[in-house]
Structure formats: C-alpha cells, structure tokens
Scaffold this active site. Structure first.
Site, PDB file in Angstrom:
ATOM      1  CG  ASP A  81      -0.432   0.310   2.529  1.00 24.51           C
ATOM      2  OD1 ASP A  81       0.784   0.557   2.631  1.00 24.51           O
ATOM      3  OD2 ASP A  81      -1.206   0.349   3.503  1.00 24.51           O
ATOM      4  CG  HIS A  82      -0.972   4.726   1.328  1.00 18.14           C
ATOM      5  ND1 HIS A  82      -2.010   3.812   1.362  1.00 18.14           N
ATOM      6  CD2 HIS A  82      -1.016   5.388   2.509  1.00 18.14           C
ATOM      7  CE1 HIS A  82      -2.655   3.934   2.503  1.00 18.14           C
ATOM      8  NE2 HIS A  82      -2.074   4.884   3.223  1.00 18.14           N
ATOM      9  N   GLY A  97       2.255   0.058   6.084  1.00 18.03           N
ATOM     10  CA  GLY A  97       3.015   0.936   6.969  1.00 18.03           C
ATOM     11  C   GLY A  97       3.758   0.162   8.054  1.00 18.03           C
ATOM     12  CB  THR A  98       2.670  -1.607  10.954  1.00 16.71           C
ATOM     13  OG1 THR A  98       1.422  -2.152  10.493  1.00 16.71           O
ATOM     14  CG2 THR A  98       2.439  -0.224  11.548  1.00 16.71           C
ATOM     15  N   GLY A  99       3.209  -3.449   8.296  1.00 12.82           N
ATOM     16  CA  GLY A  99       3.202  -4.876   7.937  1.00 12.82           C
ATOM     17  C   GLY A  99       2.126  -5.644   8.685  1.00 12.82           C
ATOM     18  CG  HIS A 141      11.536 -23.876  12.905  1.00 14.29           C
ATOM     19  ND1 HIS A 141      11.740 -23.674  14.256  1.00 14.29           N
ATOM     20  CD2 HIS A 141      12.643 -24.525  12.446  1.00 14.29           C
ATOM     21  CE1 HIS A 141      12.920 -24.180  14.603  1.00 14.29           C
ATOM     22  NE2 HIS A 141      13.494 -24.683  13.513  1.00 14.29           N
ATOM     23  CG  ASN A 142       6.990 -20.704  11.323  1.00 16.13           C
ATOM     24  OD1 ASN A 142       7.772 -19.789  11.561  1.00 16.13           O
ATOM     25  ND2 ASN A 142       6.527 -21.485  12.280  1.00 16.13           N
ATOM     26  NE  ARG A 148       3.232   5.251   6.737  1.00 18.13           N
ATOM     27  CZ  ARG A 148       1.917   5.283   6.556  1.00 18.13           C
ATOM     28  NH1 ARG A 148       1.103   4.769   7.473  1.00 18.13           N
ATOM     29  NH2 ARG A 148       1.416   5.829   5.467  1.00 18.13           N
ATOM     30  CG  HIS A 155      10.154 -27.717  12.049  1.00 20.55           C
ATOM     31  ND1 HIS A 155       9.890 -27.089  13.243  1.00 20.55           N
ATOM     32  CD2 HIS A 155      11.462 -28.090  12.099  1.00 20.55           C
ATOM     33  CE1 HIS A 155      10.990 -27.068  13.981  1.00 20.55           C
ATOM     34  NE2 HIS A 155      11.949 -27.671  13.309  1.00 20.55           N
ATOM     35  NE  ARG A 185       6.299 -29.089  16.554  1.00 21.42           N
ATOM     36  CZ  ARG A 185       7.517 -29.102  17.083  1.00 21.42           C
ATOM     37  NH1 ARG A 185       8.451 -28.285  16.614  1.00 21.42           N
ATOM     38  NH2 ARG A 185       7.804 -29.915  18.061  1.00 21.42           N
TER      39      ARG A 185
HETATM   40  C1  RB5 Z   1      -2.194   3.040   6.242  1.00 24.09           C
HETATM   41  O1  RB5 Z   1      -2.168   4.355   6.729  1.00 24.09           O
HETATM   42  C2  RB5 Z   1      -1.730   2.076   7.325  1.00 24.09           C
HETATM   43  O2  RB5 Z   1      -2.751   1.883   8.244  1.00 24.09           O
HETATM   44  C3  RB5 Z   1      -1.313   0.764   6.715  1.00 24.09           C
HETATM   45  O3  RB5 Z   1      -0.275   0.975   5.825  1.00 24.09           O
HETATM   46  C4  RB5 Z   1      -0.811  -0.301   7.674  1.00 24.09           C
HETATM   47  O4  RB5 Z   1       0.181   0.190   8.513  1.00 24.09           O
HETATM   48  C5  RB5 Z   1      -1.836  -1.056   8.399  1.00 24.09           C
HETATM   49  O5  RB5 Z   1      -1.552  -1.981   9.166  1.00 24.09           O
END
Ligand code: RB5
Length: 143
Positions: A4-5, A62-64, A94-95, A105, A129, A132
């Site tokens: 995403d962005h 942004g966070t994954g 393992h997974n 970010r 593994h 599992r």
């Molecule tokens: C988008 O602003 C943000 O929420 C997305 O990229 C992500 O971090 C969600 O988990």
C-alpha cells in the site's frame, strides 16, 4: 509482491533487490503515495500467488501488521511478519511461510533487505515442523 501507500519506498528497494538476485517479480503494488486499502492489496497478492508458479510472496504496508492479518485470512497463505533476520530464517525453516510481510514505516534494527535475504537463503527443515505446519493448515477447515 504488493504494497500500500505506507511502503512505497521499501517495496521499490525490495523489488530491485530481488531482481538483482535474479528473481523475477510480479509487482501488484502502488508506486505512488496515493492511498489504497491494504486488505485489497493483500487479497490481490495472495490470489495471484495461489494461481501457482511462484516461490513466495511479499506484502508491505506501513507496519506490515494490517496486510499480514488480511493475507492470513486467505486459505493457503502462511504470512510471516518478520522483524529481523532470525525470525525471517525461522519463518522458512520452521513455518515454511509462503509470504513475508514488512512495514515501510518501521525502524528495523537491521536493513530489511538483509532480513529478506535471511528468508531467501533458508530452507524448510520438514520433519516435526512439517507436522506442525500441516496442523496450522488443518485449522482452515476445522472452523
Ligand atoms: C495506512 O495508513 C496504514 O494503516 C497501513 O499501511 C498499515 O500500517 C496497516 O496496518
């Protein structure tokens, strides 16, 4: 691969890195900062991966976190949100994760390209593994 962005720059770096390693990439992400919804990108990437012919997939937001949660709702996907090389290697060994998630970010303690390499340079160990992982996949039909 899709993003995403929130992860345009990291996605571009990862794509270039994969191509430098001789890995061809089907890219379904956004390469501009316009806002898109990460569940849509997760679904697009997962559905493409599940068509077959791919070794693995990568999703980024942004966070994954959001994109990995969304991807793991899709039958057949084992998406690992990896924070360092150790976790990335284990995700494969393992997974047998077939998808990795990264955050554009996030301040990783090491270069995320190294984290990706740790996954690429690892092999699934099978044995206990495999048992599992099979149990994980069985959860998809046990609800
Ligand atoms: C988008 O602003 C943000 O929420 C997305 O990229 C992500 O971090 C969600 O988990």
């Amino acid at each position: 691969m899709a993003n995403d962005h929130g992860a345009v720059e990291l996605a571009m770096r990862m794509k270039a890195h994969l191509e430098e390693r001789g890995i061809s990439v089907k890219y379904l992400g956004v390469d501009k900062p316009e806002s898109v919804d990460y569940p849509d990108k997760a679904a697009e990437c997962a559905k493409e991966y599940l068509k077959g012919g791919y070794d693995f997939a990568i999703v980024l937001c942004g966070t994954g976190i959001g994109i990995s949660i969304a991807a793991n709702k899709i039958r057949g996907i084992r998406c690992a949100l990896v924070m360092d090389s150790y976790c990335a290697a284990m995700a494969k060994q393992h997974n047998n994760a077939n998808m990795l998630a990264f955050g554009g970010r996030v301040e990783y303690k090491e270069d995320p390209l190294k984290i990706l390499d740790a996954y690429l340079d690892s092999k699934f160990e099978g044995g206990r593994h495999e048992r599992r992982v099979n149990k994980i996949m069985a959860l998809e039909s046990n609800q």
